[in-house]
Enzyme design. Sequence first.
Site, PDB file in Angstrom:
ATOM      1  N   ASP A 268       5.142 -10.199 -11.129  1.00 18.54           N
ATOM      2  CA  ASP A 268       5.197  -8.904 -10.929  1.00 18.54           C
ATOM      3  C   ASP A 268       6.297  -8.440 -11.715  1.00 18.54           C
ATOM      4  O   ASP A 268       7.072  -9.247 -12.546  1.00 18.54           O
ATOM      5  CB  ASP A 268       5.687  -8.406  -9.231  1.00 18.54           C
ATOM      6  CG  ASP A 268       5.291  -7.199  -9.117  1.00 18.54           C
ATOM      7  OD1 ASP A 268       5.292  -6.273 -10.058  1.00 18.54           O
ATOM      8  OD2 ASP A 268       5.282  -6.678  -8.002  1.00 18.54           O
TER       9      ASP A 268
HETATM   10  C1  BGC Z   1       4.494  -3.275  -8.656  1.00 14.21           C
HETATM   11  C2  BGC Z   1       3.309  -3.790  -8.932  1.00 14.21           C
HETATM   12  C3  BGC Z   1       2.827  -3.025 -10.221  1.00 14.21           C
HETATM   13  C4  BGC Z   1       3.818  -3.253 -11.354  1.00 14.21           C
HETATM   14  C5  BGC Z   1       3.355  -2.420 -12.985  1.00 14.21           C
HETATM   15  C6  BGC Z   1       5.702  -3.284  -9.973  1.00 14.21           C
HETATM   16  O1  BGC Z   1       6.784  -2.536  -9.826  1.00 14.21           O
HETATM   17  O2  BGC Z   1       5.193  -3.908  -7.790  1.00 14.21           O
HETATM   18  O3  BGC Z   1       2.433  -3.565  -7.987  1.00 14.21           O
HETATM   19  O4  BGC Z   1       1.619  -3.601 -10.669  1.00 14.21           O
HETATM   20  O5  BGC Z   1       4.984  -2.737 -11.166  1.00 14.21           O
HETATM   21  O6  BGC Z   1       3.297  -1.362 -12.476  1.00 14.21           O
END
Ligand code: BGC
Length: 871
Positions: A268
């Site tokens: 993540d």
């Molecule tokens: C989120 C993810 C997401 C990523 C990219 C993160 O802050 O937890 O779910 O895919 O950002 O946008």
Amino acid sequence: MITSLPASTRIYLLQCVAAIALSVCPARCQTAPVYSNPRAPLEARVSDLLGRLSQDEKLSLLTGGSFCASNAIPRLGVGALRMLGAGQGAGGSTGPESAGRATLFPAAITQASTWEPDLAWRIGKAMGDETLNKTTGWQVLLGPAMNVMRSPLCGRNGEYFGEDPYLASRLAVSVIEGTQSTGCAACAKHYAANNEEVDRGSVDVRVSERTLREIYLPAFEASTREAHVWSVMASYNKVNGYHSTANKYLLTDILKDDWGWDGVVMSDWGAVHEVNRVINAGCDLEMPGPGFLTPPAIRIAMDSGAVKQEAIDSNVRRILRAMIRTGLANPVPRKVDNSVLNSAQNQKLTFDVASRGIVLLKNDGHLLPLDASKVHSIAIIGPAAAHMQYGAAGSPDVKPYYSINPIEGISRRAGKDVKIEVVEGLTPGPNAHGDEKSYAEAAAAAARADVAIVLASTMYEEGEGRDRSSMDLPAGQADLINAVAAANKNTIVVLNNGAPVTLTPWLKNVPALLDAWFPGQEGGHALAAILFGDINPSGKLPCTFGARREDYPDYGNFPGTKGIVKYPEGIYVGYRHFDKNRIDPVYPFGYGLSYTTFAYSNLRFSKPALAARGRVNALVDIANTGKRKGAEVVELYVRDPAPRVDRPVRELKGFAKIDLAPGQKGTVSIPLSGRSLAFCDVPGKCWRAYKGAYEIEVGASSRDLRLRAKLKLAANYAEPVAHMGQAPPPPERLADMEKRLKLVDLAKGCPATASTQEKKDTTPSAAFDGDDSTYWSSAFKDPQWLQVDLGKPTMVGGVGIDWTIAYSTTYRIQTSMDGAQWKDVYSTTQGQGEVEILHFKPVSARYVRFYGEKRASKWGHAFYTFAVYGR
Ligand code: BGC
């Protein structure tokens, strides 16, 4: 000249040249490299490409190239994986490059409440198509998200598929299969147990292995084993002591080995905090980048022997596989067709999903559907009337081309002969709240109308990065509803939310209630179609609506204390908890009304008994006994009447939705296997079901079971799982190490000073107060120091540091007699954070100082505890 062009343009040109070469000279096809031959077997292409990479190219792939893309391999004409936010459309929030509109589909919670995997498949396909064709084309959709709703307060519940692992699995598999049918990669996230937002980057989830495997992992297991998802996202949180991105047990042992999965694990965004453990755990790609896994950092790790070439090759191989699967190594670049975006077909799909996902919860006196010929005036009230929340908030955000709010939807459907009056019922402005004046206005409008519709909302209290502090509707909306209901007996409440809200303060006063969830860009139209009966509601709750916050299983253990959240409720999440503890919910899991009625009969099985490795279908006849066509979700629960281990009262193991005309009868068929009856036997290292009779319950909700029959399992079922029960114990905390090594912390409670402190409460003394939840953090600059005064010259021979995630890579430990002249006793350039005990040659000193020269993160130098040991 060509080298002065941006990498993406160079890749495009190279791909064009290759394409021309292939088309003009078929004989040359034979000599084209295997990796770029779309007809060659996948593994041959991956091996060929891996074999051509230099070490620099390999290392460059392990961290991202930008906020939303991996690195490319320009020399070989292989483009970067470009990634879009997902869940409810081809997102627009992941970074500046992704800006651009797309269809805003209903959020995952709405998709789940349709109980229709076919619709989820179609959404997956539509999102995949839009992703490949958005702006200049993207290859990866960062979804679906499939964390199980443990707490009604988790901010991202609206992005997930509800509280049941089986329902979540069916939806997740369908979305992934639909997405990947287009050639776009899906990403199963957030692996694993990311069930709260407030401290998601650091919280340590302490959960038993049985609970993990029965509740929190099944959707991921199905995504990998059934849907063969091409990527998985390792979550922010820790699971049993280790960050998910550095958790070998989760990433390698379970995901890659137990489930035999060949895709790529990406972190993540910002969930990587270190180098060695992350690479070795099998977190293949750090996102975004450049971050920790830069080539120089990896070289240091390799030189020290902490990271081996095999680990690099194995992680790179998975990244290459994703690149090849998404067409990035093909000689002919994919043609982008922007007209796919927001097509009429996709608009219709978002309407269909919303209208089949809206749940009718209460309908006293058949107030609904509204009879258009009898309703002459409607008062539309509440914050979601004009400002409906169409999707879950945060990274899945999608900028739609248009959206239809309830005022527009209802007005259009009602027609111009119906008088519409709109009153928000709250004070205007960003801090909207209810007061007597606004309620009086709303009540007066309601009193003037034939029907009052209150559009209540959680008003963006839910969303990524934040949890709700309460289940109550915000801004005094409960009072607003009561004021309106007192003024008009035909009051209909519509919820616009991603998770259960408290209903009891007003529910008895209103005859009708609908849950519209986050319904996507066609929300207003879908709602109007339900209100006027153009569509018969058929959605059912994917989560339990309890009466009180205290009724939920996480109550008392959410969001945790001192950085740890325990899951003592174990497998008893959602209805499993309500059933076990005999708590009456307001609306149970699986509940939802219709404008027609259905009769259930004749539950039977396709075979007299289920063989251990076999399959059987449960068949049920369903008749539409009312006057309108409609669809019914038929739910199948399994109960072990004589469990040898602790087991839930019942568990959802199958469902089917059937559309029937009035008077029509049909049969649904729900497949069952040994696994449907099994529990996770951790000591036995298998999924196990003992032979004997199981009760199969079929009904319209988890509390409305209409039919029961015994299903015989002919022989014991055991499905061995190689790594089950082998989770490493959580890492030792500093206090445990001190106890084991018989070290006494001489610095506890001593006066301390530091160069800076980040915030008011991150004081220097927080590192010496004996509390491992308070911490010192410096300002976000280098260098920084923190020193402690032991009060008198003392023989010191070591220090202990319990780092936060904002640790330091380059730092020294220094001692001094006078606090002015310092002497280095220890130094490193390769700090890895976590907990460290550092020994040095004993020296007499009154002051001990940490001197940080380089931070590992964008944050400060920070630790929970700084201990000083004697000789
Ligand atoms: C989120 C993810 C997401 C990523 C990219 C993160 O802050 O937890 O779910 O895919 O950002 O946008």
